[in-house]
Write a protein that holds these residues in place. Structure first.
Motif, PDB file in Angstrom:
ATOM      1  N   THR A  18      58.392  27.514  41.688  1.00 12.51           N
ATOM      2  CA  THR A  18      59.637  28.088  41.393  1.00 12.51           C
ATOM      3  C   THR A  18      60.259  28.676  42.825  1.00 12.51           C
ATOM      4  OG1 THR A  18      58.988  28.722  39.221  1.00 12.51           O
ATOM      5  CG2 THR A  18      61.110  29.725  39.872  1.00 12.51           C
ATOM      6  N   ARG A  19      61.586  28.012  42.845  1.00 12.16           N
ATOM      7  CA  ARG A  19      62.342  28.841  44.198  1.00 12.16           C
ATOM      8  C   ARG A  19      62.966  30.154  44.011  1.00 12.16           C
ATOM      9  NH1 ARG A  19      65.215  23.656  47.140  1.00 12.16           N
ATOM     10  NH2 ARG A  19      63.928  21.837  46.371  1.00 12.16           N
ATOM     11  N   ALA A  20      63.087  30.625  44.836  1.00 16.66           N
ATOM     12  CA  ALA A  20      63.551  32.054  44.626  1.00 16.66           C
ATOM     13  C   ALA A  20      65.069  32.019  44.466  1.00 16.66           C
ATOM     14  CB  ALA A  20      63.488  32.903  46.107  1.00 16.66           C
ATOM     15  N   PRO A  21      65.280  33.236  43.533  1.00 17.77           N
ATOM     16  CA  PRO A  21      66.732  33.212  43.129  1.00 17.77           C
ATOM     17  C   PRO A  21      67.750  33.759  44.489  1.00 17.77           C
ATOM     18  CG  PRO A  21      65.303  34.600  41.650  1.00 17.77           C
ATOM     19  CD  PRO A  21      64.580  33.983  42.820  1.00 17.77           C
ATOM     20  N   GLY A  22      68.773  33.147  44.331  1.00 14.64           N
ATOM     21  CA  GLY A  22      69.610  33.120  45.561  1.00 14.64           C
ATOM     22  C   GLY A  22      69.275  32.468  46.735  1.00 14.64           C
ATOM     23  N   PRO A  24      68.629  28.730  46.619  1.00 14.56           N
ATOM     24  CA  PRO A  24      68.479  27.436  45.676  1.00 14.56           C
ATOM     25  C   PRO A  24      68.285  26.327  46.756  1.00 14.56           C
ATOM     26  CG  PRO A  24      70.679  27.927  45.752  1.00 14.56           C
ATOM     27  CD  PRO A  24      70.081  28.988  46.472  1.00 14.56           C
ATOM     28  N   GLU A 383      76.954  31.405  42.151  1.00 11.13           N
ATOM     29  CA  GLU A 383      75.806  32.017  41.279  1.00 11.13           C
ATOM     30  C   GLU A 383      75.435  31.442  40.119  1.00 11.13           C
ATOM     31  OE1 GLU A 383      76.908  34.394  44.334  1.00 11.13           O
ATOM     32  OE2 GLU A 383      78.102  33.902  42.659  1.00 11.13           O
TER      33      GLU A 383
END
Length: 403
Positions: A18-22, A24, A383
């Motif tokens: 999973t990619r990190a939030p913020g 992308p 966002e």
């Protein structure tokens, strides 16, 4: 972090990651960290089985260039990202899931259709389609969803033209493509979508026997070397890959440029940079984001680690394309960078057959958007953009823009 802690952290890697939030546009943090800490490392798949992650540029090229690493999904140990993915890769096998000599035999049937010279001759037609889509999108409007109004229909129109598939059926195959590429699809959903798509293409191939045209499907029928069902399986690969990849690269590239206004301004000031900028966007974004799978057929050393026969490997080409030894400062988008060594299209004998077409479509899409829509901007907060972390091909589900 101690060596033991680092090893434990990396051993805990799970894929799909999973990619990190913020962040992308960046690879998943754990996989990106592996490039520096443990470039060839172990990871856990969805079913609890293990595979190797190969993360550095030179190691990825080694694996993809060595035919002792097989692309055959039927071999024991081959790594699958999901149950649905296993169904895709083992049901109705295409030439990209075969090794030479059969891979080479089938691929040669299509080589002439994707040669640079032939694809370049299509440039005026692709440009005409791009301009028509922009005309339609902007007619009496100041906003649109770039995915549905431009990024998706452009490559869909082109691949339908190449294959000889009626474009009016695009909704049918796009919906089934979505199921095939979703990481959330069950094996049964994938099996049904594949059967429906192959049945559609089989009937299309049968119709070309009496009503031939200049499309790829018709020419394959005329060769007489493949059955209708084999032609349909090959057509399914070209149809799905031919529009999903370019569509997502177009939308994601547009968003990346909007998020890097200095780079967008540079392209507007110097349109001659577009060709190289497309290579940089391919490198920076790398939409095949969960890795290219292989399985070792004998013991082979990669990056100082021994990968045993029967062990699966995922080559994470998005981290290879950010490898600081090859692309210094690679976490930033730089449209003036010489990014030609990227592996966004893979490497070795299985590298993407359609890359000349993808390049032409992306060059035209980026240049046309920049030229025709000088006031282009994102129409929702960044966002709120819905990224395709749930799909095998990364991108955005929609991209509301205004001008």
């Amino acid at each position: 972090m101690t060596t033991a802690e680092r090893t434990a952290s990396l051993d805990a890697l799970a894929v799909p990651a999973t990619r990190a939030p913020g962040c992308p546009f960046d690879p998943a943090p754990g996989v990106a960290r592996a490039v520096h800490e443990e470039p060839v490392t172990r990871a856990t798949l969805w079913d609890g089985s293990a595979c190797w992650l190969v993360t550095r540029h030179q190691d990825v090229r080694q694996v993809l260039g060595d035919q002792r690493f097989s692309a055959d999904a039927h071999l024991p140990g081959f790594p699958f990202l999901t149950a649905g993915g296993r169904e895709i890769l083992t049901g109705g096998t295409t030439f990209i899931r075969q090794d030479d000599p059969e891979h080479a035999r089938l691929r040669r049937m299509l080589t002439a259709d994707f040669m640079v010279k032939k694809v370049e001759a299509m440039r005026p037609e692709v440009q005409r389609l791009a301009d028509e889509l922009i005309d339609r999108m902007t007619d009496g409007r100041t906003s649109a969803d770039l995915v549905t109004d431009f990024a998706l229909p452009l490559p869909s129109l082109v691949i339908c033209l190449l294959l000889g598939v009626p474009y009016e059926d695009h909704g049918y195959f796009q919906e089934r493509s979505r199921i095939l590429l979703s990481l959330r699809s069950t094996a049964e959903e994938v099996r049904t979508a594949q059967l429906e798509l192959v049945d559609y293409l089989t009937r299309l191939a049968e119709s070309k026997r009496d009503r031939p045209d200049d499309g790829i499907v018709s020419r394959l029928v005329a060769r007489g070397e493949l059955s209708f069902s084999e032609i349909a399986t090959m057509g399914r690969l070209l149809l799905v890959a031919g529009h999903e990849t370019t569509a997502n690269m177009t939308a994601l590239s547009t968003l990346a440029l909007l998020r890097n206004p200095d780079q967008l301004a540079r392209l507007r000031a110097e349109p001659s940079l577009v060709k190289g900028a497309v290579e940089e966007l391919l490198r920076y974004l790398t939409i095949v984001h969960n890795g290219v799978p292989r399985v070792a057929t004998e013991d082979i050393e990669v990056g100082g680690r021994t990968i045993r026969a029967g062990e699966g490997v995922l080559c994470t080409i998005n981290t290879a394309n950010r490898d600081p030894d090859v692309f210094p400062g690679g976490d930033a988008l730089d449209v003036t960078r010489d990014a030609r060594r990227h592996v966004a299209f893979g490497f070795g004998v299985h590298q993407c057959l359609g890359q000349p077409l993808a390049r032409v479509e992306l060059q035209i899409a980026v240049e046309t958007l920049i030229r025709r829509l000088p006031g282009l901007r994102l129409d929702i907060p960044f966002e709120d953009v819905a990224f395709r972390g749930d799909m095998a091909i990364y991108g955005v589900h929609s991209l509301p823009v205004a001008w």
